[in-house]
Scaffold this active site. Sequence first.
Site: not given
Length: 307
Positions: A129, A161-162, A184, A275
């Site tokens: 990611d 984006e995060e 994504d 993540h």
Amino acid sequence: VNGATDKRFMLIAHQDEDWALLVTYIDDQGYLRFTRLVGHRWNLLGQRVNIHGKKGKLTGVVGLPAPHLIPVKEQQKGYRPEFDRMFIDCGAKSADDAQSMGFEIGQYVTAEKHFKELANGRLLGNCFDNRVGLIAMIEALRRIHQTKIGMNVVVVASVQEELGTRGARPAAFSVEPDYAVALDVSPTGDHPNIKEDLVPVRLGEGPVLLMADQYHVTSQLLNTWIQEVAKAHQLPLQGVALRSPVHFGTDAAAVELTKSGCRVSALLVPTRYFHTTNSLIQYSDLEESVQLLVKCLESLDQLGKSG
């Protein structure tokens, strides 16, 4: 990529790492204190990390006491130290020593990079990611670079984006796309401790079309077009709607609401454990995502006719 009409089709994939820390303090003994930027807070202790200092990237480890030193009562309750008890050991003996190594407040910390091929075409690494989205976008461009297409195609490797889709907004403001697809990753429901009906996505069954997430509902026009392209070329395509209680979003929602807005959707690669410092994908899902993306780009003239 110049196309046959003035309409603009934007592909966007973000460059952020999906697990990162931020240095907040250097104590007298040279240990680095930190806060979390992005990623699971449960996946920190004992991790090798890279501190991005003024003198380059150096290695450290998120320290923790040996289990022998943790009081039995704490172990029985479940040892879960908060951030104010965590630290990074970078080998320094003092604050001055750490600073001489190039460390200071505000520097980024990322996980040590690794990549491993597992059995059955599965790939283990970190920051899939959104490395897989970037790979899909770049590879699709490589495959269509001599193809005549029906619209101007603009590709964006976005940032932050995060941290709230911060890069997608000014990018979309500048590009002013008529249509956009975010590339994504999607969580999967094919491993223990997840209800499959919450996330009906599986590794090895192809790319995923995002119907909705907690921030928006994607364009029915775009979704139908993508589904028709997949069906016409016999390419697998999973569908998912990630609404509450699932906390999920992509750059697509930010693009949809920027300036005068546009129709948006998102194409996702199934990914387990993102993540964290170890995520897992199926190579065939990535390849089929590229194939579908290429066929969609080659079919942009059909999207233009339908609206």
